[in-house]
Design a protein around this motif. Structure first.
Motif, PDB file in Angstrom:
ATOM      1  N   LYS A 111       0.835  -1.194   0.000  1.00  0.00           N
ATOM      2  CA  LYS A 111       0.000   0.000   0.000  1.00  0.00           C
ATOM      3  C   LYS A 111       0.876   1.252   0.000  1.00  0.00           C
ATOM      4  N   ARG A 112       0.575   2.175  -0.925  1.00  0.00           N
ATOM      5  CA  ARG A 112       1.314   3.431  -1.019  1.00  0.00           C
ATOM      6  C   ARG A 112       0.318   4.588  -1.122  1.00  0.00           C
ATOM      7  N   TYR A 113       0.383   5.530  -0.155  1.00  0.00           N
ATOM      8  CA  TYR A 113      -0.542   6.655  -0.066  1.00  0.00           C
ATOM      9  C   TYR A 113       0.095   7.912  -0.653  1.00  0.00           C
ATOM     10  N   TRP A 114      -0.734   8.709  -1.317  1.00  0.00           N
ATOM     11  CA  TRP A 114      -0.241   9.924  -1.978  1.00  0.00           C
ATOM     12  C   TRP A 114       0.108  11.008  -0.971  1.00  0.00           C
ATOM     13  N   ASN A 115      -0.780  11.259   0.014  1.00  0.00           N
ATOM     14  CA  ASN A 115      -0.581  12.340   0.984  1.00  0.00           C
ATOM     15  C   ASN A 115      -0.182  11.865   2.375  1.00  0.00           C
ATOM     16  N   ASN A 116      -0.402  10.590   2.687  1.00  0.00           N
ATOM     17  CA  ASN A 116      -0.126  10.078   4.030  1.00  0.00           C
ATOM     18  C   ASN A 116       0.903   8.951   3.934  1.00  0.00           C
ATOM     19  N   SER A 117       2.138   9.333   3.625  1.00  0.00           N
ATOM     20  CA  SER A 117       3.180   8.328   3.437  1.00  0.00           C
ATOM     21  C   SER A 117       3.481   7.561   4.718  1.00  0.00           C
ATOM     22  N   ASN A 118       3.113   8.121   5.879  1.00  0.00           N
ATOM     23  CA  ASN A 118       3.330   7.407   7.139  1.00  0.00           C
ATOM     24  C   ASN A 118       2.455   6.160   7.248  1.00  0.00           C
ATOM     25  N   LEU A 119       1.427   6.054   6.398  1.00  0.00           N
ATOM     26  CA  LEU A 119       0.560   4.875   6.404  1.00  0.00           C
ATOM     27  C   LEU A 119       1.019   3.807   5.421  1.00  0.00           C
ATOM     28  N   ASN A 120       2.067   4.084   4.653  1.00  0.00           N
ATOM     29  CA  ASN A 120       2.578   3.088   3.712  1.00  0.00           C
ATOM     30  C   ASN A 120       2.963   1.816   4.459  1.00  0.00           C
ATOM     31  N   THR A 121       2.549   0.683   3.919  1.00  0.00           N
ATOM     32  CA  THR A 121       2.792  -0.574   4.617  1.00  0.00           C
ATOM     33  C   THR A 121       2.645  -1.743   3.645  1.00  0.00           C
ATOM     34  N   ILE A 122       2.893  -2.917   4.158  1.00  0.00           N
ATOM     35  CA  ILE A 122       2.625  -4.159   3.422  1.00  0.00           C
ATOM     36  C   ILE A 122       1.778  -5.048   4.316  1.00  0.00           C
ATOM     37  N   ASP A 123       0.530  -5.294   3.914  1.00  0.00           N
ATOM     38  CA  ASP A 123      -0.337  -6.232   4.612  1.00  0.00           C
ATOM     39  C   ASP A 123      -0.097  -7.639   4.076  1.00  0.00           C
ATOM     40  N   HIS A 124      -0.425  -8.628   4.897  1.00  0.00           N
ATOM     41  CA  HIS A 124      -0.185 -10.011   4.505  1.00  0.00           C
ATOM     42  C   HIS A 124      -1.436 -10.847   4.767  1.00  0.00           C
ATOM     43  N   ALA A 125      -1.699 -11.809   3.884  1.00  0.00           N
ATOM     44  CA  ALA A 125      -2.792 -12.767   4.067  1.00  0.00           C
ATOM     45  C   ALA A 125      -2.304 -14.130   3.600  1.00  0.00           C
TER      46      ALA A 125
END
Length: 400
Positions: A111-125
């Motif tokens: 996941k890559r956010y345009w304005n909220n880079s602090n929320l960038n992450t990798i979720d796993h399932a």
């Protein structure tokens, strides 16, 4: 050979990440309620020479615009983000007929956010499923692990956490029309963000199924449950249920469970009797129209407030129209959450009513190995001052 009460085969990797497209704001409950025994999604497989079984590889890329990223009533913040989800899954017996079957998959979501880079992450399932079938017995089991992040209306905005679920079920044919059934489940939920508190829940259900006809099965069941949470202490529950399922090829298929559940809370409150149940239905109206409906109930400890239980009811229905090229899907869903105080709390929580509606278009290309999907969705809820949200998304999925 008795008839297994499965709407479709177990599912594998990617659909775990898209459990309920009509319930995007119920992130945690959607993951919690997802049941591979009842919910499934189609996947494509590719064969490998000299390799037993089949392996599938899929990549999904989706762009999403969210008008209310944190589900707030004032000061709403919008953002656009990109999700890239590669998936690999394996099935030891995709054609069916083998006595043993093992299948599962893994999906990381970048996941890559345009304005909220602090929320960038990798979720796993990830999940592993096992199936065994003989002349008189059937054993089904699964283990699902999710690392998730996103907006959730039960947790006052954006959350991150982990959920591990496992279940095993056995059916034994006692007589030509009667089978014994047992199932044990475990769910372990934990949060990584803010003051949110998770919980552990264990349950065991036993029942008898009677084939009234070739397609209709009826039977009683009893379920025992135990939940442990820092916010509510321990909860013990006993439920008496009636179950019914009807399966007919190319026609109406449904499964229903309903009854009453008694809950005993260790902190002296919540000793009451409540109605509980769930429903899954699929009705192919004709060769172009399909109607789906599902009703769910969950009694969960509040993750944000001490001594509160949440009785959540959700109802979703949607129709799928098959076009000459592609599909159009439209649906609505309702939710009602009753916050029940079981002790002393410094806050007073209001109940919540939730509504959502969406329209989706899907189309496949290149010998059905590539799919395009777009969606527009509106959601609103009246708790915490109320909030509204628009979601716009578009993406492609490629079977490699």
């Amino acid at each position: 050979m008795f008839r297994s009460i499965l709407l479709a085969p177990f599912f594998l990797g990617a659909s775990i990440a898209s459990v309920a497209p009509a319930s995007a704001q119920d992130l945690v409950v959607s993951l919690y309620q997802f049941d591979p025994f009842l919910d499934a999604g189609p996947m494509s497989f590719v064969g490998l020479d000299g390799f037993k079984g089949q392996v599938g590889v899929q990549v999904e890329v989706e762009a999403i615009h969210d008008s209310n990223l944190f589900l707030t009533s004032i000061g709403r913040e919008s953002d656009t983000y990109l999700e890239v989800t590669p998936t690999i899954f394996y099935d030891s017996d995709p054609e069916g007929g083998a006595q043993y079957r093992i299948f599962g998959g893994y999906s990381p979501t970048i996941k890559r956010y345009w304005n909220n880079s602090n929320l960038n992450t990798i979720d796993h399932a990830a999940n592993v499923n096992f199936e065994y079938e003989s002349a008189r017995a059937e054993i089904l089991a699964y283990l699902v692990a999710n690392q998730f992040s996103g907006a959730d209306r039960f947790n006052n905005g954006f959350v991150e956490g982990r959920l591990i679920k496992g279940a095993a079920r056995m059916n034994y044919q006692l007589a030509p029309r009667t089978s014994l059934r047992g199932e044990i489940t475990a769910r372990l939920l934990d949060y990584d963000s803010g003051p949110n508190q998770g919980f552990d829940r264990y349950s065991a259900e036993f029942g008898v199924d009677w084939a009234a006809t070739h397609r209709l099965q009826l039977g009683p069941a009893i379920r025992f449950g135990y939940t442990d949470s820092k916010t509510t202490g321990s909860l013990q529950s006993v439920a008496v249920l009636g179950r019914a399922s009807f399966f007919e090829d190319e026609a109406l298929n449904w499964f229903a469970s309903a009854g009453f559940e008694f809950t005993d809370a260790s902190r002296g409150g919540g000793n009451d009797l409540r109605f509980t149940g769930k429903l899954r239905m699929h009705y192919p109206i004709n060769d172009r129209w399909d109607l789906y409906a599902r009703l769910g109930y969950a009694r969960l400890p509040s993750s944000t407030s001490v001594n509160y239980l949440v009785d959540d009811w959700s109802l979703a229905t949607y129709v799928v129209r098959t076009l000459n090229r592609g599909q159009i899907e439209a649906g609505i869903d309702f939710g009602y959450s009753d916050y029940e105080l079981i002790g002393i709390s410094p806050v007073l929580l209001d109940n919540e009513t939730y509504f959502g509606a969406y329209l989706k278009y899907k189309r496949k290309f290149y010998n059905e190995r590539m799919a395009f999907e777009s969606m527009v969705r509106y959601s609103t809820a009246d708790r915490n001052g109320g909030w509204t949200q628009w979601l716009l998304s578009a993406g492609v999925t490629i079977d490699l």
